[in-house]
Design a protein around this motif. Structure first.
Motif, PDB file in Angstrom:
ATOM      1  N   ALA A  86      -4.074  11.899  -8.259  1.00 23.10           N
ATOM      2  CA  ALA A  86      -3.766  10.316  -7.486  1.00 23.10           C
ATOM      3  C   ALA A  86      -2.475  10.321  -6.471  1.00 23.10           C
ATOM      4  O   ALA A  86      -2.581   9.336  -5.536  1.00 23.10           O
ATOM      5  CB  ALA A  86      -3.631   9.582  -8.844  1.00 23.10           C
ATOM      6  N   ALA A  87      -1.529  11.251  -7.355  1.00 19.28           N
ATOM      7  CA  ALA A  87       0.114  11.076  -6.323  1.00 19.28           C
ATOM      8  C   ALA A  87      -0.448  11.266  -5.219  1.00 19.28           C
ATOM      9  O   ALA A  87       0.584  11.285  -4.013  1.00 19.28           O
ATOM     10  CB  ALA A  87       1.187  11.471  -7.341  1.00 19.28           C
ATOM     11  N   GLN A  88      -1.556  11.908  -4.247  1.00 18.52           N
ATOM     12  CA  GLN A  88      -1.841  13.373  -3.339  1.00 18.52           C
ATOM     13  C   GLN A  88      -2.157  11.691  -2.525  1.00 18.52           C
ATOM     14  O   GLN A  88      -2.230  12.308  -1.109  1.00 18.52           O
ATOM     15  CB  GLN A  88      -2.629  14.329  -3.575  1.00 18.52           C
ATOM     16  N   VAL A  89      -2.410  10.543  -3.179  1.00 15.41           N
ATOM     17  CA  VAL A  89      -2.907   9.326  -2.028  1.00 15.41           C
ATOM     18  C   VAL A  89      -2.379   8.398  -1.939  1.00 15.41           C
ATOM     19  O   VAL A  89      -1.772   7.680  -3.286  1.00 15.41           O
ATOM     20  CB  VAL A  89      -4.157   9.247  -2.421  1.00 15.41           C
ATOM     21  N   THR A  90      -2.796   7.761  -0.736  1.00 19.00           N
ATOM     22  CA  THR A  90      -1.182   6.521  -0.506  1.00 19.00           C
ATOM     23  C   THR A  90      -2.397   5.875   0.314  1.00 19.00           C
ATOM     24  O   THR A  90      -2.498   6.447   1.059  1.00 19.00           O
ATOM     25  CB  THR A  90      -0.361   7.262   0.512  1.00 19.00           C
ATOM     26  N   CYS A  91      -2.284   4.686  -0.353  1.00 18.76           N
ATOM     27  CA  CYS A  91      -3.101   3.451   0.231  1.00 18.76           C
ATOM     28  C   CYS A  91      -2.319   2.370   0.581  1.00 18.76           C
ATOM     29  O   CYS A  91      -1.724   1.690   0.172  1.00 18.76           O
ATOM     30  CB  CYS A  91      -4.482   3.202  -0.957  1.00 18.76           C
ATOM     31  N   VAL A  92      -3.119   1.488   1.466  1.00 17.87           N
ATOM     32  CA  VAL A  92      -2.376   0.408   2.558  1.00 17.87           C
ATOM     33  C   VAL A  92      -3.809  -0.353   2.242  1.00 17.87           C
ATOM     34  O   VAL A  92      -4.849   0.310   2.613  1.00 17.87           O
ATOM     35  CB  VAL A  92      -1.903   0.743   3.880  1.00 17.87           C
ATOM     36  N   SER A  93      -3.787  -1.539   1.243  1.00 13.74           N
ATOM     37  CA  SER A  93      -5.176  -1.875   1.199  1.00 13.74           C
ATOM     38  C   SER A  93      -4.965  -3.516   2.434  1.00 13.74           C
ATOM     39  O   SER A  93      -3.857  -4.189   2.660  1.00 13.74           O
ATOM     40  CB  SER A  93      -5.717  -3.074   0.176  1.00 13.74           C
ATOM     41  N   VAL A  94      -5.994  -4.084   3.395  1.00 11.18           N
ATOM     42  CA  VAL A  94      -6.197  -4.763   4.141  1.00 11.18           C
ATOM     43  C   VAL A  94      -7.077  -5.560   3.588  1.00 11.18           C
ATOM     44  O   VAL A  94      -8.376  -4.713   3.830  1.00 11.18           O
ATOM     45  CB  VAL A  94      -6.206  -4.659   5.549  1.00 11.18           C
TER      46      VAL A  94
ATOM     47  N   PHE B 133      -2.975  16.170   1.251  1.00 13.90           N
ATOM     48  CA  PHE B 133      -2.297  15.139   1.020  1.00 13.90           C
ATOM     49  C   PHE B 133      -3.171  13.583   1.979  1.00 13.90           C
ATOM     50  O   PHE B 133      -4.191  13.369   3.036  1.00 13.90           O
ATOM     51  CB  PHE B 133      -1.207  14.657   1.444  1.00 13.90           C
ATOM     52  N   VAL B 134      -3.901  12.341   1.799  1.00 16.04           N
ATOM     53  CA  VAL B 134      -4.727  11.895   1.998  1.00 16.04           C
ATOM     54  C   VAL B 134      -3.421  10.072   2.624  1.00 16.04           C
ATOM     55  O   VAL B 134      -3.148   9.970   1.143  1.00 16.04           O
ATOM     56  CB  VAL B 134      -6.078  11.834   0.762  1.00 16.04           C
ATOM     57  N   GLY B 135      -4.083   9.679   3.250  1.00 18.65           N
ATOM     58  CA  GLY B 135      -3.810   8.722   3.484  1.00 18.65           C
ATOM     59  C   GLY B 135      -4.548   7.276   4.430  1.00 18.65           C
ATOM     60  O   GLY B 135      -5.429   8.182   4.598  1.00 18.65           O
ATOM     61  N   VAL B 136      -4.973   6.430   3.341  1.00 24.64           N
ATOM     62  CA  VAL B 136      -6.156   5.985   3.299  1.00 24.64           C
ATOM     63  C   VAL B 136      -5.780   4.339   3.570  1.00 24.64           C
ATOM     64  O   VAL B 136      -4.515   3.387   3.505  1.00 24.64           O
ATOM     65  CB  VAL B 136      -7.403   5.453   2.160  1.00 24.64           C
ATOM     66  N   VAL B 137      -6.601   3.719   4.955  1.00 28.13           N
ATOM     67  CA  VAL B 137      -6.507   2.177   4.342  1.00 28.13           C
ATOM     68  C   VAL B 137      -8.044   2.093   4.863  1.00 28.13           C
ATOM     69  O   VAL B 137      -8.867   2.264   5.563  1.00 28.13           O
ATOM     70  CB  VAL B 137      -5.818   1.364   7.101  1.00 28.13           C
TER      71      VAL B 137
ATOM     72  N   CYS C 102       1.033  21.952   5.156  1.00 29.58           N
ATOM     73  CA  CYS C 102      -0.284  21.065   4.209  1.00 29.58           C
ATOM     74  C   CYS C 102      -0.871  20.137   5.410  1.00 29.58           C
ATOM     75  O   CYS C 102      -0.472  20.209   6.145  1.00 29.58           O
ATOM     76  CB  CYS C 102       1.226  20.253   3.039  1.00 29.58           C
ATOM     77  N   ILE C 103      -1.980  19.492   4.441  1.00 32.56           N
ATOM     78  CA  ILE C 103      -3.216  19.030   5.266  1.00 32.56           C
ATOM     79  C   ILE C 103      -2.772  17.394   4.842  1.00 32.56           C
ATOM     80  O   ILE C 103      -2.598  17.301   4.258  1.00 32.56           O
ATOM     81  CB  ILE C 103      -4.099  19.543   5.099  1.00 32.56           C
ATOM     82  N   PHE C 104      -2.877  16.734   6.191  1.00 27.52           N
ATOM     83  CA  PHE C 104      -2.728  15.456   6.066  1.00 27.52           C
ATOM     84  C   PHE C 104      -3.884  14.488   6.358  1.00 27.52           C
ATOM     85  O   PHE C 104      -4.372  14.665   7.914  1.00 27.52           O
ATOM     86  CB  PHE C 104      -1.743  14.336   6.525  1.00 27.52           C
ATOM     87  N   VAL C 105      -4.753  13.966   5.631  1.00 26.29           N
ATOM     88  CA  VAL C 105      -6.226  13.665   5.830  1.00 26.29           C
ATOM     89  C   VAL C 105      -6.508  11.630   6.193  1.00 26.29           C
ATOM     90  O   VAL C 105      -5.976  11.142   4.900  1.00 26.29           O
ATOM     91  CB  VAL C 105      -7.197  14.104   4.520  1.00 26.29           C
ATOM     92  N   SER C 106      -6.448  10.975   6.990  1.00 26.77           N
ATOM     93  CA  SER C 106      -5.691  10.353   7.873  1.00 26.77           C
ATOM     94  C   SER C 106      -8.057   9.608   7.603  1.00 26.77           C
ATOM     95  O   SER C 106      -8.534  10.531   7.790  1.00 26.77           O
ATOM     96  CB  SER C 106      -6.539   9.913   9.245  1.00 26.77           C
ATOM     97  N   VAL C 107      -8.053   8.091   6.725  1.00 27.81           N
ATOM     98  CA  VAL C 107      -9.131   8.399   5.760  1.00 27.81           C
ATOM     99  C   VAL C 107      -8.767   6.382   6.033  1.00 27.81           C
ATOM    100  O   VAL C 107      -7.777   5.634   6.049  1.00 27.81           O
ATOM    101  CB  VAL C 107      -9.324   8.406   4.579  1.00 27.81           C
ATOM    102  N   CYS C 108      -9.729   6.021   7.680  1.00 22.21           N
ATOM    103  CA  CYS C 108     -10.231   4.374   7.639  1.00 22.21           C
ATOM    104  C   CYS C 108     -11.089   4.391   7.256  1.00 22.21           C
ATOM    105  O   CYS C 108     -12.728   4.723   7.164  1.00 22.21           O
ATOM    106  CB  CYS C 108      -9.734   4.230   8.861  1.00 22.21           C
ATOM    107  N   SER C 109     -10.912   3.111   6.204  1.00 22.23           N
ATOM    108  CA  SER C 109     -12.142   2.719   5.239  1.00 22.23           C
ATOM    109  C   SER C 109     -12.922   0.960   5.311  1.00 22.23           C
ATOM    110  O   SER C 109     -11.675   0.221   4.862  1.00 22.23           O
ATOM    111  CB  SER C 109     -11.927   2.836   3.949  1.00 22.23           C
ATOM    112  N   PHE C 110     -13.830   0.497   6.504  1.00 23.08           N
ATOM    113  CA  PHE C 110     -14.461  -0.606   5.943  1.00 23.08           C
ATOM    114  C   PHE C 110     -15.182  -0.957   5.301  1.00 23.08           C
ATOM    115  O   PHE C 110     -16.681  -0.531   6.094  1.00 23.08           O
ATOM    116  CB  PHE C 110     -14.493  -0.770   7.748  1.00 23.08           C
ATOM    117  N   ARG C 111     -15.029  -2.074   4.254  1.00 15.27           N
ATOM    118  CA  ARG C 111     -15.746  -2.867   2.964  1.00 15.27           C
ATOM    119  C   ARG C 111     -16.814  -1.078   2.824  1.00 15.27           C
ATOM    120  O   ARG C 111     -17.310  -1.832   2.945  1.00 15.27           O
ATOM    121  CB  ARG C 111     -16.965  -3.300   3.107  1.00 15.27           C
ATOM    122  N   ASP C 112     -16.182  -0.257   2.816  1.00 15.07           N
ATOM    123  CA  ASP C 112     -16.866   1.253   1.935  1.00 15.07           C
ATOM    124  C   ASP C 112     -16.870   0.952   0.015  1.00 15.07           C
ATOM    125  O   ASP C 112     -15.509   1.730  -0.565  1.00 15.07           O
ATOM    126  CB  ASP C 112     -16.617   2.381   3.061  1.00 15.07           C
TER     127      ASP C 112
END
Length: 96
Positions: A61-69, A34-38, A3-13
């Motif tokens: 949707a279940a393959q994406v985990t989000c942390v909102s800041v 699988f995706v991890g979004v900050v 499996c592949i983990f894709v790390s995404v950091c999004s600033f006001r996008d």
């Protein structure tokens, strides 16, 4: 195949959800992604509602985990990448 983990950091996008949708649509095997979004968003703005305005397909949707800041509490890209790494669940490959 791993499996592949894709790390995404999004600033006001406000377009982040389209990036994720494209990721799954173009993957050779989306079940392995699988995706991890900050998400660093400003409350009450267009960017804060990007996933509610255009949600991901239910199949992924279940393959994406989000942390909102809140964007006002953001501490730079390295800090956001660190948070994203905490979402890694042992996938064999990593894309940052």
């Amino acid at each position: 195949a791993g499996c592949i983990f894709v790390s995404v950091c999004s600033f006001r996008d406000p377009e982040c959800q389209h990036t994720l949708r494209d990721l799954f649509e173009t993957a050779a095997d989306p079940s392995r992604v699988f995706v991890g979004v900050v998400g660093q968003y400003a409350p009450g703005t267009e960017d804060a509602a990007c996933f509610t305005a255009a949600p991901l397909p239910a199949a992924h949707a279940a393959q994406v985990t989000c942390v909102s800041v809140p964007a006002s509490e953001a501490k730079g890209p390295c800090w956001a990448r660190h948070l994203a790494q905490t979402l890694w669940q042992g996938e064999e490959f990593l894309l940052q």
